[in-house]
Design a protein around this motif. Structure first.
Motif, PDB file in Angstrom:
ATOM      1  N   HIS A  52      24.401  42.038  54.500  1.00 54.46           N
ATOM      2  CA  HIS A  52      25.781  41.767  54.069  1.00 54.46           C
ATOM      3  C   HIS A  52      26.541  43.082  54.218  1.00 54.46           C
ATOM      4  O   HIS A  52      26.144  44.083  53.613  1.00 54.46           O
TER       5      HIS A  52
ATOM      6  N   LEU B  18      19.158  37.742  40.600  1.00 60.26           N
ATOM      7  CA  LEU B  18      20.255  37.730  41.582  1.00 60.26           C
ATOM      8  C   LEU B  18      21.616  37.884  40.904  1.00 60.26           C
ATOM      9  O   LEU B  18      22.460  38.672  41.343  1.00 60.26           O
TER      10      LEU B  18
ATOM     11  N   PHE C 246      22.690  41.324  39.839  1.00 60.41           N
ATOM     12  CA  PHE C 246      23.110  42.119  40.999  1.00 60.41           C
ATOM     13  C   PHE C 246      24.521  41.715  41.429  1.00 60.41           C
ATOM     14  O   PHE C 246      25.395  42.574  41.637  1.00 60.41           O
ATOM     15  N   LEU C 247      24.749  40.404  41.552  1.00 61.53           N
ATOM     16  CA  LEU C 247      26.052  39.935  42.060  1.00 61.53           C
ATOM     17  C   LEU C 247      27.196  40.421  41.169  1.00 61.53           C
ATOM     18  O   LEU C 247      28.276  40.744  41.662  1.00 61.53           O
TER      19      LEU C 247
ATOM     20  N   TYR D 138      27.840  43.999  42.235  1.00 59.69           N
ATOM     21  CA  TYR D 138      28.230  43.980  43.657  1.00 59.69           C
ATOM     22  C   TYR D 138      29.685  43.512  43.814  1.00 59.69           C
ATOM     23  O   TYR D 138      30.499  44.168  44.475  1.00 59.69           O
TER      24      TYR D 138
ATOM     25  N   ASP E 104      26.028  31.987  50.814  1.00 58.00           N
ATOM     26  CA  ASP E 104      25.366  32.989  49.975  1.00 58.00           C
ATOM     27  C   ASP E 104      25.849  32.897  48.534  1.00 58.00           C
ATOM     28  O   ASP E 104      26.430  31.897  48.138  1.00 58.00           O
ATOM     29  N   SER E 105      25.584  33.928  47.755  1.00 55.71           N
ATOM     30  CA  SER E 105      25.911  34.037  46.325  1.00 55.71           C
ATOM     31  C   SER E 105      24.924  33.206  45.491  1.00 55.71           C
ATOM     32  O   SER E 105      23.874  32.807  46.000  1.00 55.71           O
TER      33      SER E 105
ATOM     34  N   HIS F 271      21.455  30.982  53.075  1.00 58.38           N
ATOM     35  CA  HIS F 271      20.473  31.484  52.116  1.00 58.38           C
ATOM     36  C   HIS F 271      19.831  30.271  51.436  1.00 58.38           C
ATOM     37  O   HIS F 271      20.543  29.350  50.996  1.00 58.38           O
TER      38      HIS F 271
ATOM     39  N   GLU G  27      15.508  31.642  47.950  1.00 56.39           N
ATOM     40  CA  GLU G  27      15.449  33.022  47.429  1.00 56.39           C
ATOM     41  C   GLU G  27      15.066  32.925  45.955  1.00 56.39           C
ATOM     42  O   GLU G  27      13.997  33.383  45.554  1.00 56.39           O
TER      43      GLU G  27
ATOM     44  N   HIS H 175      16.099  34.347  53.653  1.00 62.55           N
ATOM     45  CA  HIS H 175      15.049  34.487  52.620  1.00 62.55           C
ATOM     46  C   HIS H 175      13.945  33.450  52.876  1.00 62.55           C
ATOM     47  O   HIS H 175      13.041  33.681  53.636  1.00 62.55           O
TER      48      HIS H 175
ATOM     49  N   SER I  28      14.719  43.757  48.783  1.00 68.87           N
ATOM     50  CA  SER I  28      15.649  42.944  47.984  1.00 68.87           C
ATOM     51  C   SER I  28      14.879  42.050  47.019  1.00 68.87           C
ATOM     52  O   SER I  28      15.211  41.957  45.822  1.00 68.87           O
TER      53      SER I  28
ATOM     54  N   LEU J 242      15.385  42.220  42.974  1.00 74.39           N
ATOM     55  CA  LEU J 242      15.983  41.091  42.242  1.00 74.39           C
ATOM     56  C   LEU J 242      14.920  40.255  41.526  1.00 74.39           C
ATOM     57  O   LEU J 242      15.215  39.165  41.027  1.00 74.39           O
TER      58      LEU J 242
ATOM     59  N   ASP K  75      19.243  43.047  53.698  1.00 72.77           N
ATOM     60  CA  ASP K  75      20.071  42.303  52.741  1.00 72.77           C
ATOM     61  C   ASP K  75      21.255  43.147  52.260  1.00 72.77           C
ATOM     62  O   ASP K  75      22.351  43.025  52.801  1.00 72.77           O
ATOM     63  N   ASP K  76      21.032  44.008  51.251  1.00 75.36           N
ATOM     64  CA  ASP K  76      22.101  44.844  50.689  1.00 75.36           C
ATOM     65  C   ASP K  76      21.543  46.260  50.517  1.00 75.36           C
ATOM     66  O   ASP K  76      21.204  46.675  49.400  1.00 75.36           O
TER      67      ASP K  76
HETATM   68  N1  ADE Z   1      25.138  38.184  48.580  1.00 74.38           N
HETATM   69  C1  ADE Z   1      24.733  39.428  48.836  1.00 74.38           C
HETATM   70  N2  ADE Z   1      23.410  39.527  48.719  1.00 74.38           N
HETATM   71  C2  ADE Z   1      22.943  38.300  48.394  1.00 74.38           C
HETATM   72  C3  ADE Z   1      21.665  37.759  48.134  1.00 74.38           C
HETATM   73  N3  ADE Z   1      20.553  38.492  48.188  1.00 74.38           N
HETATM   74  N4  ADE Z   1      21.584  36.460  47.810  1.00 74.38           N
HETATM   75  C4  ADE Z   1      22.683  35.706  47.731  1.00 74.38           C
HETATM   76  N5  ADE Z   1      23.904  36.167  47.964  1.00 74.38           N
HETATM   77  C5  ADE Z   1      24.046  37.456  48.290  1.00 74.38           C
END
Ligand code: ADE
Ligand code: ZN
Length: 342
Positions: free
Chosen positions: A12, A50, A53-54, A57, A162-163, A190, A193, A214, A241, A245, A271-272
């Motif tokens: 991302h 998750l 983190f969101l 983020y 995502d999200s 996604h 996950e 994932h 990731s 998470l 991922d991030d």
């Molecule tokens: N947005 C950013 N990273 C994500 C993740 N690992 N899972 C879902 N949404 C995301």
């Protein structure tokens, strides 16, 4: 240490916002952060799942305001990715976050589009964008986002989802994925996950996705494993990731080796990376160290990444040849080191 040629298929762009750039952009745009010390910011990146983190983020993304900000972010990623061996990057972005922050969509596309144009020519990385819908904002918002983005159609090659996963199943997004398919866009999502195998089934059966992002929980369903293996559906796995998470307890317990044993087309991705301790090369090094994957398995994963990419077949086979020669060189160096020791 070998730097493997690889395609990064799950990153991302917003997740590449390093703490230093975050502070710089906050100053540039007069945004207040909880602290302006990058070390202290990173110290707060301790997640329980998750959503935890969101929350951080999305809060950090308020610093992105102008096309120049998106340009700096995109170029910074491509330069770092190139240094880590990335030849091809298919990069997610989350327009809904920026629209909701009051940023015009053309600033997002101008900035990221410019970064990919200039960064591809300066680094040699072939790069494309995949636009994600945020599943927790629902299907109607996703449809509006796709309609708003269609004037910028030449800037992106696909759509993703995502999200927050749990409670927001893929099937809700059937219509918007159908619209995307009619526009000739690639489709990924996604799934698996935090959500179980059902989330993966829905992404495959209802959205018709070409890759699963994932997918680690697919292992819980033997029928799903058969489907993924037989149809060669790629999985973009993100080991660091998953540990950060808490989808996986320790890297040593990661299901990646089992996925490869089962014959799945698994790839390694970051991922991030600004939040999870590393870029794609760091993920590769970590799984080699903690899971004992040998060079042949890493070469398989790198080959999988090019097979799973949306680049053209001629370009993909050149990259796969490059993986083969990297493996031969690595094995040659290991054999020479062994014979010098004896
Ligand atoms: N947005 C950013 N990273 C994500 C993740 N690992 N899972 C879902 N949404 C995301
Ligand atoms: Zn992701």
């Amino acid at each position: 240490m070998t730097t493997w040629p690889v395609a990064e298929l799950h990153v991302h762009i917003e997740g590449t916002l390093e703490a230093e750039l975050l502070v710089q952009l906050a100053r540039r745009n007069d945004v207040t952060l909880p602290t302006t010390d990058p070390t202290e910011l990173r110290r707060r990146y301790a997640f329980t799942d998750l959503q935890s983190f969101l929350d951080i983020y999305y809060a950090n993304l308020t610093v992105l305001r102008t096309a120049q900000d998106f340009y700096d972010l995109g170029l910074g990623y491509l330069e770092r990715a190139a240094a880590g061996g990335v030849r091809r990057a298919e990069i997610f972005f989350d327009p809904q976050v920026h629209i909701n922050n009051g940023v015009p969509l053309d600033a997002v596309f101008d900035g990221l589009g410019g970064a990919l144009r200039d960064g591809s020519s300066s680094t040699g990385v072939s790069a494309e964008l995949i636009m994600c819908f945020m599943r927790d904002l629902g299907p109607e918002a996703a449809r509006e986002t796709l309609l708003a983005a269609l004037p910028f159609r030449e800037h992106f090659i696909g759509v993703g989802l995502d999200s927050a996963e749990v409670g927001h199943p893929a099937g809700l997004f059937r219509d918007v994925y159908q619209m995307a398919a009619a526009e000739g866009l690639h489709r990924v999502a996604h799934a698996g996950e935090e959500g179980g195998p059902d989330y993966v089934w829905e992404a495959l059966d209802i959205l018709g996705v070409e890759r699963i992002d994932h997918g680690i929980r697919a292992l819980e369903d033997p029928h799903l494993m058969v489907r993924l293996r037989d149809q060669r559906i790629p999985l973009t796995v993100c080991p660091l990731s998953n540990v950060c998470l808490k989808a996986v307890g320790r890297l040593a317990d990661h299901p990646l080796p089992a996925m490869l044993d089962e014959g799945l087309l698994a790839t390694i991705n970051s991922d991030d990376p600004a939040y999870f301790g590393g870029y794609v090369d760091d993920n590769i090094a970590a799984v080699q160290r903690e899971l004992g994957l040998d060079d042949e398995l890493i070469a398989t994963i790198a080959t999988n990444s090019f097979r799973a990419s949306f680049a053209g077949p001629a370009q993909r086979s050149l990259w796969i040849d490059e993986v083969r020669s990297t493996l031969a060189a690595t094995q040659g160096a290991t054999a020479r080191a062994g014979s010098e020791r004896t």
